[in-house]
Scaffold this motif. Structure first.
Motif, short mmCIF file in Angstrom:
data_model
loop_
_atom_site.label_atom_id
_atom_site.label_comp_id
_atom_site.label_asym_id
_atom_site.label_seq_id
_atom_site.Cartn_x
_atom_site.Cartn_y
_atom_site.Cartn_z
N UNK A 62 59.04 9.49 23.68
CA UNK A 62 57.82 10.26 23.94
C UNK A 62 57.56 10.38 25.44
N UNK A 63 57.82 9.32 26.17
CA UNK A 63 57.64 9.36 27.62
C UNK A 63 58.61 10.38 28.22
N UNK A 64 59.82 10.41 27.70
CA UNK A 64 60.79 11.40 28.20
C UNK A 64 60.29 12.82 27.94
N UNK A 65 59.73 13.05 26.76
CA UNK A 65 59.17 14.37 26.44
C UNK A 65 58.03 14.72 27.41
N UNK A 66 57.15 13.76 27.63
CA UNK A 66 56.03 13.99 28.53
C UNK A 66 56.50 14.21 29.96
N UNK A 67 57.51 13.47 30.39
CA UNK A 67 58.07 13.66 31.72
C UNK A 67 58.65 15.06 31.88
N UNK A 68 59.37 15.50 30.85
CA UNK A 68 59.95 16.84 30.90
C UNK A 68 58.87 17.90 31.04
N UNK A 69 57.76 17.69 30.34
CA UNK A 69 56.64 18.63 30.44
C UNK A 69 56.00 18.50 31.82
N UNK A 70 55.78 17.29 32.26
CA UNK A 70 55.12 17.04 33.54
C UNK A 70 55.91 17.61 34.71
N UNK A 71 57.22 17.50 34.66
CA UNK A 71 58.09 17.99 35.74
C UNK A 71 58.07 19.51 35.81
N UNK A 72 57.94 20.15 34.63
CA UNK A 72 58.01 21.61 34.56
C UNK A 72 56.75 22.16 33.88
N UNK A 73 55.59 21.77 34.38
CA UNK A 73 54.30 22.09 33.74
C UNK A 73 54.11 23.56 33.44
N UNK A 74 54.52 24.43 34.34
CA UNK A 74 54.28 25.86 34.15
C UNK A 74 55.08 26.45 32.99
N UNK A 75 56.08 25.72 32.51
CA UNK A 75 56.89 26.19 31.38
C UNK A 75 56.37 25.67 30.03
N UNK A 76 55.31 24.88 30.06
CA UNK A 76 54.79 24.27 28.84
C UNK A 76 53.30 24.54 28.69
N UNK A 77 52.82 24.24 27.48
CA UNK A 77 51.41 24.45 27.19
C UNK A 77 50.73 23.10 26.91
N UNK A 78 49.47 23.06 27.16
CA UNK A 78 48.66 21.87 26.95
C UNK A 78 48.75 21.40 25.49
N UNK A 79 48.86 22.35 24.58
CA UNK A 79 48.92 22.00 23.16
C UNK A 79 50.13 21.13 22.83
N UNK A 80 51.22 21.26 23.59
CA UNK A 80 52.39 20.42 23.37
C UNK A 80 52.07 18.95 23.68
N UNK A 81 51.37 18.74 24.78
CA UNK A 81 50.99 17.38 25.17
C UNK A 81 50.01 16.80 24.16
N UNK A 82 49.07 17.61 23.75
CA UNK A 82 48.08 17.14 22.76
C UNK A 82 48.77 16.79 21.45
N UNK A 83 49.73 17.59 21.03
CA UNK A 83 50.46 17.33 19.78
C UNK A 83 51.17 15.97 19.84
N UNK A 84 51.84 15.71 20.94
CA UNK A 84 52.54 14.43 21.12
C UNK A 84 51.53 13.28 21.08
N UNK A 85 50.39 13.47 21.74
CA UNK A 85 49.36 12.44 21.80
C UNK A 85 48.75 12.19 20.43
N UNK A 86 48.46 13.25 19.68
CA UNK A 86 47.88 13.07 18.35
C UNK A 86 48.86 12.44 17.38
N UNK A 87 50.13 12.78 17.50
CA UNK A 87 51.14 12.14 16.66
C UNK A 87 51.16 10.64 16.92
N UNK A 88 51.11 10.25 18.19
CA UNK A 88 51.12 8.83 18.54
C UNK A 88 49.85 8.15 18.03
N UNK A 89 48.71 8.81 18.18
CA UNK A 89 47.46 8.24 17.69
C UNK A 89 47.51 8.01 16.19
#
Length: 136
Positions: A62-89
């Motif tokens: 999950x950290x790797x997924x978040x890092x990939x999003x964080x490194x290339x933020x303009x290529x991703x959407x906030x909903x992707x991060x929220x989805x990962x976070x809600x799955x973990x929750x």
């Protein structure tokens, strides 16, 4: 900075840094002629991100997924991060429910045991574990 300085700045061990490197979360920008890893301020920020994500319970994947999003933020959407976070929750909630079930079961067993010094031949906990498939 070299790995020892880097580890000290983060308050982690050099083994921790090597672990994250082995799992693809961190890569030194270069190595010296003698093979020492060299880290930059960018690596320091990346490790702070990794350690914070770990502290809130994200797995290495999950950290790797978040890092990939964080490194290339303009290529991703906030909903992707929220989805990962809600799955973990949701996974954490499932584990909490399981632990609560364990706690109830153990309390049930302990409450029915005399806990005395006599032989365990007639121990109610052992008997329950031998005879009952589900004590919930």
């Amino acid at each position: 900075m070299k790995i020892g300085q880097f580890a000290k700045a983060l308050g982690v061990s050099t083994d921790t840094l090597r672990y994250y490197e082995a799992h693809g979360l961190l890569a030194p920008s270069s190595r010296t002629e003698s093979g020492y890893r060299v880290y930059t301020q960018m690596h320091l920020q990346q490790m702070h991100f990794i350690l914070r994500a770990k502290d809130v319970g994200f797995s290495l994947r999950e950290i790797q997924e978040l890092l990939n999003i964080q490194i290339d933020k303009h290529q991703h959407r906030c909903e992707e991060v929220k989805y990962i976070t809600l799955q973990k929750r949701d996974l954490v909630q499932k584990k909490i429910n399981e632990l609560q079930r364990f706690e109830r079961s153990l309390t049930f067993l302990a409450d029915r045991c005399c806990g005395g010094k006599e032989s365990a031949d007639s121990c109610s906990i052992l008997t329950a574990l031998e005879e009952i498939d589900d004590i919930n």
